[in-house]
Structure formats: C-alpha cells, structure tokens
Motif scaffolding. Structure first.
Motif, PDB file in Angstrom:
ATOM      1  N   PHE A 141      26.212  26.424 108.682  1.00 57.40           N
ATOM      2  CA  PHE A 141      27.313  27.145 109.301  1.00 57.40           C
ATOM      3  C   PHE A 141      27.880  26.393 110.506  1.00 57.40           C
ATOM      4  O   PHE A 141      29.101  26.278 110.661  1.00 57.40           O
ATOM      5  CB  PHE A 141      26.846  28.535 109.742  1.00 57.40           C
ATOM      6  N   MET A 142      27.006  25.871 111.361  1.00 55.14           N
ATOM      7  CA  MET A 142      27.473  25.196 112.583  1.00 55.14           C
ATOM      8  C   MET A 142      27.969  23.786 112.305  1.00 55.14           C
ATOM      9  O   MET A 142      28.839  23.288 113.020  1.00 55.14           O
ATOM     10  CB  MET A 142      26.341  25.159 113.619  1.00 55.14           C
ATOM     11  N   SER A 143      27.410  23.137 111.292  1.00 53.35           N
ATOM     12  CA  SER A 143      27.791  21.756 110.925  1.00 53.35           C
ATOM     13  C   SER A 143      27.916  20.864 112.160  1.00 53.35           C
ATOM     14  O   SER A 143      29.003  20.362 112.484  1.00 53.35           O
ATOM     15  CB  SER A 143      29.109  21.758 110.160  1.00 53.35           C
ATOM     16  N   PRO A 144      26.831  20.642 112.895  1.00 49.06           N
ATOM     17  CA  PRO A 144      26.936  19.857 114.141  1.00 49.06           C
ATOM     18  C   PRO A 144      27.421  18.434 113.921  1.00 49.06           C
ATOM     19  O   PRO A 144      27.959  17.817 114.847  1.00 49.06           O
ATOM     20  CB  PRO A 144      25.493  19.876 114.685  1.00 49.06           C
ATOM     21  N   TRP A 145      27.269  17.914 112.714  1.00 46.74           N
ATOM     22  CA  TRP A 145      27.744  16.551 112.424  1.00 46.74           C
ATOM     23  C   TRP A 145      29.267  16.479 112.356  1.00 46.74           C
ATOM     24  O   TRP A 145      29.823  15.390 112.229  1.00 46.74           O
ATOM     25  CB  TRP A 145      27.129  16.072 111.101  1.00 46.74           C
ATOM     26  N   THR A 146      29.961  17.618 112.442  1.00 43.05           N
ATOM     27  CA  THR A 146      31.433  17.602 112.434  1.00 43.05           C
ATOM     28  C   THR A 146      32.015  17.903 113.814  1.00 43.05           C
ATOM     29  O   THR A 146      33.233  17.960 113.965  1.00 43.05           O
ATOM     30  CB  THR A 146      31.983  18.636 111.436  1.00 43.05           C
ATOM     31  N   TRP A 147      31.174  18.104 114.817  1.00 42.20           N
ATOM     32  CA  TRP A 147      31.690  18.467 116.133  1.00 42.20           C
ATOM     33  C   TRP A 147      32.552  17.370 116.736  1.00 42.20           C
ATOM     34  O   TRP A 147      33.446  17.646 117.526  1.00 42.20           O
ATOM     35  CB  TRP A 147      30.537  18.793 117.087  1.00 42.20           C
ATOM     36  N   LEU A 148      32.284  16.131 116.386  1.00 42.62           N
ATOM     37  CA  LEU A 148      33.054  15.011 116.945  1.00 42.62           C
ATOM     38  C   LEU A 148      34.075  14.489 115.927  1.00 42.62           C
ATOM     39  O   LEU A 148      34.386  13.310 115.893  1.00 42.62           O
ATOM     40  CB  LEU A 148      32.108  13.880 117.368  1.00 42.62           C
ATOM     41  N   SER A 149      34.605  15.385 115.102  1.00 40.12           N
ATOM     42  CA  SER A 149      35.526  14.959 114.044  1.00 40.12           C
ATOM     43  C   SER A 149      36.820  14.373 114.587  1.00 40.12           C
ATOM     44  O   SER A 149      37.547  13.681 113.870  1.00 40.12           O
ATOM     45  CB  SER A 149      35.852  16.137 113.124  1.00 40.12           C
ATOM     46  N   SER A 150      37.159  14.656 115.859  1.00 45.39           N
ATOM     47  CA  SER A 150      38.374  14.076 116.437  1.00 45.39           C
ATOM     48  C   SER A 150      38.192  12.615 116.802  1.00 45.39           C
ATOM     49  O   SER A 150      39.175  11.900 117.021  1.00 45.39           O
ATOM     50  CB  SER A 150      38.788  14.863 117.689  1.00 45.39           C
ATOM     51  N   VAL A 151      36.941  12.141 116.867  1.00 42.76           N
ATOM     52  CA  VAL A 151      36.666  10.731 117.153  1.00 42.76           C
ATOM     53  C   VAL A 151      36.817   9.948 115.849  1.00 42.76           C
ATOM     54  O   VAL A 151      36.264  10.348 114.816  1.00 42.76           O
ATOM     55  CB  VAL A 151      35.245  10.557 117.725  1.00 42.76           C
ATOM     56  N   PRO A 152      37.576   8.824 115.850  1.00 38.59           N
ATOM     57  CA  PRO A 152      37.881   8.104 114.603  1.00 38.59           C
ATOM     58  C   PRO A 152      36.687   7.842 113.704  1.00 38.59           C
ATOM     59  O   PRO A 152      36.710   8.131 112.523  1.00 38.59           O
ATOM     60  CB  PRO A 152      38.504   6.795 115.113  1.00 38.59           C
ATOM     61  N   GLY A 153      35.596   7.326 114.234  1.00 40.75           N
ATOM     62  CA  GLY A 153      34.446   7.018 113.391  1.00 40.75           C
ATOM     63  C   GLY A 153      33.832   8.246 112.754  1.00 40.75           C
ATOM     64  O   GLY A 153      33.438   8.238 111.582  1.00 40.75           O
ATOM     65  N   PHE A 154      33.776   9.327 113.520  1.00 37.18           N
ATOM     66  CA  PHE A 154      33.186  10.560 113.017  1.00 37.18           C
ATOM     67  C   PHE A 154      34.141  11.314 112.104  1.00 37.18           C
ATOM     68  O   PHE A 154      33.719  12.150 111.305  1.00 37.18           O
ATOM     69  CB  PHE A 154      32.761  11.455 114.183  1.00 37.18           C
ATOM     70  N   LEU A 201      34.381  13.313 104.589  1.00 38.73           N
ATOM     71  CA  LEU A 201      33.547  13.195 103.385  1.00 38.73           C
ATOM     72  C   LEU A 201      32.661  14.427 103.220  1.00 38.73           C
ATOM     73  O   LEU A 201      32.503  14.952 102.105  1.00 38.73           O
ATOM     74  CB  LEU A 201      32.682  11.931 103.473  1.00 38.73           C
ATOM     75  N   TYR A 202      32.093  14.887 104.335  1.00 37.50           N
ATOM     76  CA  TYR A 202      31.260  16.089 104.264  1.00 37.50           C
ATOM     77  C   TYR A 202      32.091  17.287 103.831  1.00 37.50           C
ATOM     78  O   TYR A 202      31.662  18.100 103.000  1.00 37.50           O
ATOM     79  CB  TYR A 202      30.610  16.358 105.620  1.00 37.50           C
ATOM     80  N   GLY A 203      33.305  17.413 104.388  1.00 43.85           N
ATOM     81  CA  GLY A 203      34.167  18.535 104.032  1.00 43.85           C
ATOM     82  C   GLY A 203      34.534  18.531 102.556  1.00 43.85           C
ATOM     83  O   GLY A 203      34.552  19.586 101.905  1.00 43.85           O
ATOM     84  N   ASP A 204      34.815  17.347 102.011  1.00 48.58           N
ATOM     85  CA  ASP A 204      35.156  17.251 100.586  1.00 48.58           C
ATOM     86  C   ASP A 204      33.962  17.648  99.713  1.00 48.58           C
ATOM     87  O   ASP A 204      34.121  18.365  98.711  1.00 48.58           O
ATOM     88  CB  ASP A 204      35.599  15.826 100.249  1.00 48.58           C
ATOM     89  N   ALA A 205      32.768  17.165 100.083  1.00 48.45           N
ATOM     90  CA  ALA A 205      31.571  17.490  99.302  1.00 48.45           C
ATOM     91  C   ALA A 205      31.278  18.991  99.364  1.00 48.45           C
ATOM     92  O   ALA A 205      30.978  19.626  98.343  1.00 48.45           O
ATOM     93  CB  ALA A 205      30.373  16.687  99.823  1.00 48.45           C
ATOM     94  N   GLU A 206      31.383  19.568 100.551  1.00 46.67           N
ATOM     95  CA  GLU A 206      31.128  21.005 100.689  1.00 46.67           C
ATOM     96  C   GLU A 206      32.152  21.816  99.907  1.00 46.67           C
ATOM     97  O   GLU A 206      31.802  22.798  99.241  1.00 46.67           O
ATOM     98  CB  GLU A 206      31.158  21.407 102.159  1.00 46.67           C
ATOM     99  N   SER A 207      33.413  21.417  99.967  1.00 49.08           N
ATOM    100  CA  SER A 207      34.460  22.136  99.241  1.00 49.08           C
ATOM    101  C   SER A 207      34.184  22.127  97.740  1.00 49.08           C
ATOM    102  O   SER A 207      34.349  23.148  97.056  1.00 49.08           O
ATOM    103  CB  SER A 207      35.825  21.510  99.534  1.00 49.08           C
TER     104      SER A 207
END
Length: 427
Positions: free
Chosen positions: A30-43, A49-55
């Motif tokens: 639910f929290m998906s902490p690996w997406t918290w820095l999604s605004s940073v280019p590398g992240f 990729l995580y969002g596509d797999a989850e979808s």
C-alpha cells in the motif's frame, strides 16, 4: 531475582507472527516506499516499471478473481475508482498468500520484534509524509478555494455534497489554515521517535475527522483517508497498554521498548536519510508553496477579460433553446462558466465551465473545456467597448454566433467576509 524478558526475547504464537507478516506485506504494497522518490529522474524509471507491473497484476486479478467491474476505471481525481478497489483486493490476497508462506518457511523464528519496530518507523514516515503534504496545502489555503463567482451563481440545491463541503472549508481561510496546522503538527511530531506517540494521537484525531467528512459528504478519497486513520491507530497499537495504564487505569507504566543502538556509521546514515526526507517532503514543498503564493500576490493575472457576471443582452445563433446562453461569468483567472447545457463546455452543476486564452493582437478568444486542452472547443472574436460590455462573434459548430454581454451589478452576500462578535439575532 526474576528478570523481565525484552520483547526481542519473547516467543510469539503462530497467529501473531502471521498477523505481523500479513500487515507487513499489505502495508509495504500500500505505501510503496520505493515510489516515494518518483520525481527524481533515476527513481522515476523504477517507479514507472513497478507501476506497470502492478497494473498488469491488478487487472489480471480482477479479470479472474475479483470481478469488481468488467473494465476498471484507473485512479484519477478520485481515489475510489473500480481500479482502487481491485488494487486493494490484490494487496490483501498477495499479503495473505505471502504471510502464509513466510510463516511456514520461517517457523523457527521466535518473533519479529525488531522487524515490527522498523515497520512502525516506515509507517510513521508514510503518515508524516501524507500529513505534511495535505497540511502544507491547507496552510497556504490552496486545497479548498473560496467559492468563485460561478459557484456563487449556482443554486445551492444543484451542488453535490463533495463540492458543498469543499466550499464550506474554502470559504473560511482561517479555518483551513487551522486544519492545515493540525496536520503539519501531526507530521512534524511523527518525524521524531520521542514525540511519535503524541504525533500518532494527533494524526488519529485529524484523520478521523477527514475520514468522517469523506464518508459523510461523499468525497472520493474514502479509501485513502480510512487507511490513514487505520495507520495512525496501527502506530498506537504497540503503546495501547501503556496508554491505557496512564490515561484510564491510573497505573504506572514502563518506557516503550527500543532496539539496541545502531553502530555509529548506521546512525550517521539514519540521520542523513531523515534530513533528506525532511528537506524533500517538508521544507521544499513549503518553499514552493511560499513562492507560489508570492507569485499569485504579485498582481492580477494577465490575458483575461473583465471579471464579473454578465447577462446576455443579445444572442443571435441558429441554436436550440437548450444550447443558448443565459448568462456568462468571467473569473479572476482566465476561466469562467456559461449558463447553458452545451456539451462543448465542461458541464457541472447545470453550467458549462471553460478556460480561455486571449490573443490581444487578433482580438480572438479560444474557449476550452480544460486549460490543458491543446485545441479549443471554439474560437470567437471579441470586443470590449468598456468594462461593462463584451461583444463576441464567430462560429460555434459552423453556426454563426453573435453575443452581446452586459455586466450585472450582482451582489452575493456569501462573498462578504462576515464575522460578528455581537450577534443580536440568529442570522
């Protein structure tokens, strides 16, 4: 002499280990902490990729198991779409299966006291991030806006509960700032271990109110607000006995258990990560909102027509009565609304809303459903003889249109900032 075992030495029953494993997996998803820095280019790439797999997994789970809806509506301005419900079903199923396998494969472990502690830390930061994000918006009175002219001209009975509640809070800037300050306080307290229990109490109080508003006024953030309230309670579960002893039973209580101190190099890393978190999710948004407020206060927006409510003095067009314009409102921003059912405009509360762009050189105005639209719904030439009159002419759906507008001296009592210490009668 009898010694008291620390939580890290106690053996947990299997059901408690299963509950922890389920909670851990569900909350991580639910929290998906690996997406918290999604605004940073590398992240951003990793988060994508995580969002596509989850979808893909959510859609597959819905097609074969959940059947929430044949075609899932993705998350948009509403967090309570069919995709949102299917997503939660997927989280729950994955956590149940994962927890069962985890307990079976790791059945020799006595407990997960240390993992539970760090899960609480992660939940603390997630709730703090959410509280700060919403709170800073409200501190600058940017989440709920003061009712614009188009809303003031809309009959009260035409408003939906969500919009009604939005304008209720937006009407009073001090109240919105107060509620934002409470959320910021909760977020700030949760950032520090010594004040985390108090922060969880404040957060639970704040998000209980938010959750009840969302449920009672049909505001489409029900699932997320319910989770924020539940997460605030989750932070208090470990301290439940201590809190009850102190506040209810009038008994002495012991300090909360903490794990052994980290080695020096890990403490430096911990402090660095906390500093980065505070800068990215508290100080930087605060500065950005401050800059935004300063820009808005620098002067009126350029490229807009005279603000006000205009009656249609003349409307010449071969259009049915339902599409004819009854009145036109130009807001302080380059937006407005028309009393018409024409679907070329964004229909809301029996009015057609639009954004517009002026070309002062060509004396044309582009009407768009949304400000982000690349192409206008239609373009008209305009003339503004004085501040009280606007003349529009051109074509709508290949039909020639001539519109003469005159500003009305329309007064809305609600637009006044009213406050009375002395009230001699019920107003």
């Amino acid at each position: 002499m009898q010694t008291t075992l620390t939580p890290s030495a106690l053996a947990w029953p299997w059901w408690r280990k299963w509950l922890f494993c389920f909670s851990c997996l569900y909350l991580l998803l639910f929290m998906s902490p690996w997406t918290w820095l999604s605004s940073v280019p590398g992240f951003a790439t990793l988060a994508g990729l995580y969002g596509d797999a989850e979808s893909w997994l959510v859609n597959q789970g819905n097609a074969h198991l959940f059947h929430v809806k044949d075609v899932l509506v993705p998350l948009n301005g509403s967090g309570d779409t069919s995709y949102g419900y299917a997503q939660l079903c997927f989280y729950a199923l994955a956590a149940m299966v994962g927890a069962t396998l985890w307990v079976l494969l790791d059945r020799r472990r006595r407990n997960y006291a240390l993992a539970y502690y760090w899960l609480l830390v992660l939940v603390r930061y997630f709730v703090a991030l959410s509280a700060l994000s919403y709170g800073i918006l409200k501190l600058f009175a940017l989440q709920m806006i003061f009712p614009p002219l188009s809303a003031l001209a809309t009959p009260l009975g035409d408003l939906l509960p969500m919009r009604f509640s939005w304008y209720f809070i937006g009407y009073s800037q001090p109240y919105q700032v107060f509620s934002g300050a409470a959320e910021v306080l909760a977020g700030a307290l949760l950032l520090w271990r010594r004040t985390s229990t108090l922060g969880a109490v404040v957060a639970a109080s704040v998000f209980l109110n938010v959750m009840m508003m969302n449920l009672c006024y049909d505001i489409p953030v029900k699932l997320f607000s319910m989770h924020l309230f539940a997460l605030s309670l989750f932070l208090l579960v470990g301290d439940a006995e201590r809190l009850l002893n102190f506040f209810v039973f009038n008994r002495p209580t012991q300090p909360a258990w903490t794990p052994p101190p980290l080695p020096r190099r890990w403490r430096v890393a911990q402090l660095t990560l906390k500093t980065i978190f505070i800068v990215l999710f508290a100080l930087l948004p605060f500065y950005q909102f401050y800059q935004q407020q300063a820009t808005m206060a620098s002067g009126p927006p350029k490229g807009r027509l005279t603000t006000g409510v205009f009656e249609v003095e003349k409307f010449d067009a071969p259009l049915p009565d339902s599409l004819r314009w009854k009145d036109v409102i130009f807001e302080t921003s380059p937006t407005g609304s028309i009393l018409t059912t024409d679907t070329l405009l964004r229909q809301r509360y029996r009015r057609g809303y639009f954004a517009y762009t002026l070309d002062s050189a060509q004396h044309t105005i582009d009407f768009k459903k949304m400000a982000s639209d690349s192409l206008p719904a239609f373009t008209l030439r305009y003339a503004q003889p004085d501040t009280n009159h606007v003349v529009l002419r051109g074509k709508i759906r290949n039909d020639s249109v001539f519109v003469a507008l005159r500003r009305q001296k329309r007064h809305f009592q609600l637009a006044e900032r009213q406050f009375h210490w002395l009230s001699e009668a019920n107003r």
